[in-house]
Design a protein around this motif. Structure first.
Motif, PDB file in Angstrom:
ATOM      1  N   SER A  42      42.742  26.468 -96.968  1.00 24.45           N
ATOM      2  CA  SER A  42      43.301  25.141 -98.300  1.00 24.45           C
ATOM      3  C   SER A  42      43.213  23.801 -97.154  1.00 24.45           C
ATOM      4  CB  SER A  42      44.600  25.298 -98.522  1.00 24.45           C
ATOM      5  OG  SER A  42      45.530  25.776 -97.036  1.00 24.45           O
ATOM      6  N   ASN A  43      42.407  23.820 -96.217  1.00 24.18           N
ATOM      7  CA  ASN A  43      42.542  22.510 -95.524  1.00 24.18           C
ATOM      8  C   ASN A  43      40.977  22.000 -95.182  1.00 24.18           C
ATOM      9  OD1 ASN A  43      41.738  24.548 -93.525  1.00 24.18           O
ATOM     10  ND2 ASN A  43      42.610  23.429 -91.806  1.00 24.18           N
ATOM     11  N   GLU A  92      45.216  20.921 -99.431  1.00 23.96           N
ATOM     12  CA  GLU A  92      46.473  20.987-100.145  1.00 23.96           C
ATOM     13  C   GLU A  92      46.544  21.640-101.561  1.00 23.96           C
ATOM     14  OE1 GLU A  92      48.095  17.014-100.084  1.00 23.96           O
ATOM     15  OE2 GLU A  92      47.566  16.800 -97.653  1.00 23.96           O
ATOM     16  N   ASN A 127      45.266  30.572 -96.483  1.00 26.77           N
ATOM     17  CA  ASN A 127      45.897  29.638 -95.554  1.00 26.77           C
ATOM     18  C   ASN A 127      44.966  29.225 -94.531  1.00 26.77           C
ATOM     19  OD1 ASN A 127      48.517  29.565 -96.535  1.00 26.77           O
ATOM     20  ND2 ASN A 127      49.143  31.349 -95.414  1.00 26.77           N
ATOM     21  N   ARG A 156      52.044  24.488 -91.979  1.00 25.74           N
ATOM     22  CA  ARG A 156      52.627  24.298 -93.228  1.00 25.74           C
ATOM     23  C   ARG A 156      54.079  24.648 -93.141  1.00 25.74           C
ATOM     24  NH1 ARG A 156      49.507  25.712 -97.515  1.00 25.74           N
ATOM     25  NH2 ARG A 156      51.081  26.939 -98.468  1.00 25.74           N
ATOM     26  N   THR A 159      56.624  26.829 -90.737  1.00 33.67           N
ATOM     27  CA  THR A 159      56.011  27.208 -89.619  1.00 33.67           C
ATOM     28  C   THR A 159      57.198  27.153 -88.141  1.00 33.67           C
ATOM     29  OG1 THR A 159      53.908  25.943 -90.164  1.00 33.67           O
ATOM     30  CG2 THR A 159      54.364  26.141 -87.689  1.00 33.67           C
ATOM     31  N   VAL A 177      56.801  19.273 -91.075  1.00 32.12           N
ATOM     32  CA  VAL A 177      55.610  19.241 -91.063  1.00 32.12           C
ATOM     33  C   VAL A 177      54.932  17.952 -91.995  1.00 32.12           C
ATOM     34  CG1 VAL A 177      53.444  20.349 -92.084  1.00 32.12           C
ATOM     35  CG2 VAL A 177      55.514  22.052 -91.143  1.00 32.12           C
ATOM     36  N   SER A 179      51.749  17.004 -92.102  1.00 32.49           N
ATOM     37  CA  SER A 179      50.502  17.137 -92.502  1.00 32.49           C
ATOM     38  C   SER A 179      50.295  18.338 -92.093  1.00 32.49           C
ATOM     39  CB  SER A 179      49.608  15.987 -92.264  1.00 32.49           C
ATOM     40  OG  SER A 179      49.338  16.049 -91.167  1.00 32.49           O
ATOM     41  N   ASP A 180      48.754  19.034 -92.624  1.00 31.14           N
ATOM     42  CA  ASP A 180      48.317  20.402 -92.188  1.00 31.14           C
ATOM     43  C   ASP A 180      47.996  19.847 -90.670  1.00 31.14           C
ATOM     44  OD1 ASP A 180      46.330  18.725 -92.816  1.00 31.14           O
ATOM     45  OD2 ASP A 180      44.909  20.225 -93.238  1.00 31.14           O
ATOM     46  N   GLY A 203      52.897  30.735 -88.100  1.00 33.53           N
ATOM     47  CA  GLY A 203      52.783  30.172 -89.423  1.00 33.53           C
ATOM     48  C   GLY A 203      53.679  31.104 -90.433  1.00 33.53           C
ATOM     49  N   ASP A 204      53.777  30.509 -91.442  1.00 36.12           N
ATOM     50  CA  ASP A 204      54.801  31.576 -92.677  1.00 36.12           C
ATOM     51  C   ASP A 204      53.870  32.575 -93.053  1.00 36.12           C
ATOM     52  OD1 ASP A 204      52.593  30.085 -93.930  1.00 36.12           O
ATOM     53  OD2 ASP A 204      53.959  29.664 -95.711  1.00 36.12           O
TER      54      ASP A 204
END
Length: 395
Positions: A42-43, A92, A127, A156, A159, A177, A179-180, A203-204
């Motif tokens: 996603s980035n 995103e 992710n 994310r 985190t 957070v 940004s990523d 991370g989550d």
């Protein structure tokens, strides 16, 4: 009449751009579709190649997910009759499975229509890979809290950030957070053992990244302990410390609530004196029975947001001057830390370490010494000089 109708039909086709036809088949949907990849992070932006039969001359690639905006491929190119390639911007975008739709667009006269092939859950956005590239600052003293900025990838919401070195660890608070690739957090380093620490990010989704040796905790100010002299007969000379100054001794009774002179004294609206905060022999740790005085001062400061709290740090008359200054400053810092945790901004707290120079009691006995081991708390609407502050603090 027929010639006129045929002429009008041909003219309409010319005006509308003609009849759009697929390269293979007539007004067909894409068939036997194959994708070059089935997932992306996603980035990132990825290149997706679609191989299919009966692709039209005007083709569109879309990712669809309920409740989310469609992701439409851009920069389409056609290297072969049965292949089309486009760029998908996944930055995103929602994590999870997406449907893939390959669309042939057609036009007849003034009418546009589409023929599409849908691949259910044909693409998954995952992710991003979690990683750390930089930390600022790289060190801080173990005497206070510090804000830290992390630069990396895959950050994310949710985190978690931790300092650890195999012996001690400390989790971060106020993790934001931005940004990523950018994250800020805050570490309370008070009481954390000095040394070099790894910075660990989780991370989550359970991904982990560790930056080895990323942060150093410097030793806190260490004030040497003066030994309490052993009881001796009155006829003997009092014991001395190594530098020739008499050490502090514990009083027969500890000052606090109910001690004469500790009541809050009346003051003008511009100034208010609170109960002093007393300390044990050679100590800078706040005693539990002294916290109510600090809580009262903190509550007052929250109600009066414009003034300052002047902190006067004191010791008893014994010990050398340099040591007593250090001890008084450390006691002030202990009070500041507590008030900051109560929500008071540090810039509103002004400390003056008087040491032994301004005793509240002038006796040379344990009770007087105990009373002088204190921090005075004075509220003022303006910043006061040390002399002015002491004039208002003195009993």
């Amino acid at each position: 009449m027929r010639k006129k109708l045929l002429s009008l039909f041909i003219l309409a086709i010319l005006i509308s751009g003609g009849i759009s036809r697929p390269a293979q088949g007539f007004w067909s949907r894409p068939q036997e579709v194959m994708l070059s990849t089935f997932e992306g992070r996603s980035n990132t932006q990825i290149e997706l190649a679609v191989n299919a039969k009966k692709l039209g001359t005007e083709v569109e690639i879309r990712l669809l997910k309920e409740g989310q905006p469609d992701i439409v491929a851009t920069g389409l190119r056609r290297p072969a009759r049965d292949q089309i390639i486009g760029i998908l911007d996944l930055r995103e975008k929602a994590i999870g499975a997406w449907d893939v739709e390959i669309v042939n667009h057609y036009r007849f006269l003034f009418i546009k229509f589409r023929r599409a092939t849908l691949i259910r859950r044909g693409f998954v956005i995952t992710n991003p890979t979690l990683g750390l590239a930089g930390v600022a600052p790289r060190e801080s003293s173990g005497e206070s809290a510090v804000g830290v900025t992390l630069i990396g990838a895959g950050f994310r919401p949710g985190t978690a950030v931790t300092l650890e070195n195999g012996v001690a660890s400390r989790g971060a608070a106020q993790v934001h957070v931005l940004s990523d690739t950018l994250l800020t957090c805050r570490f309370d380093l008070i009481g954390l053992e000095a040394g070099v620490y790894d910075l660990k990010v989780v991370g989550d989704d359970g991904q982990q990244s560790v930056f080895r040796g990323a942060f150093a905790v410097r030793p806190s100010l260490s004030i040497p302990e003066l030994r309490d002299p052993a009881p001796e007969p009155a006829s003997q000379t009092p014991s001395l410390t190594a530098d020739g100054a008499e050490g502090e001794s514990e009083p027969s009774e500890s000052p606090g609530a109910g001690t004469p002179g500790t009541e809050e004294r009346a003051a003008s609206p511009a100034n208010r004196l609170f109960k002093p905060v007393f300390f044990a022999l050679n100590k800078t740790v706040l005693r539990a029975d002294q916290l109510p005085a600090l809580e009262e001062a903190a509550a007052f400061l929250r109600q009066h947001s414009q003034g300052y709290l002047i902190l006067g740090g004191h010791t008893d008359e014994r010990g050398d001057r340099r040591y007593n200054q250090q001890l008084a400053a450390a006691r002030i810092e202990a009070v500041k830390r507590y008030l900051i945790r109560q929500g008071i901004v540090r810039t509103r707290l002004i400390g003056y370490p008087f040491g032994e120079a301004q005793p509240a009691r002038t006796g040379h006995d344990p009770d007087a010494w105990a009373y002088n081991r204190r921090v005075d708390l004075l509220y003022s609407e303006e910043r006061l000089s040390p002399d002015k502050a002491w004039q208002l603090m003195r009993p």
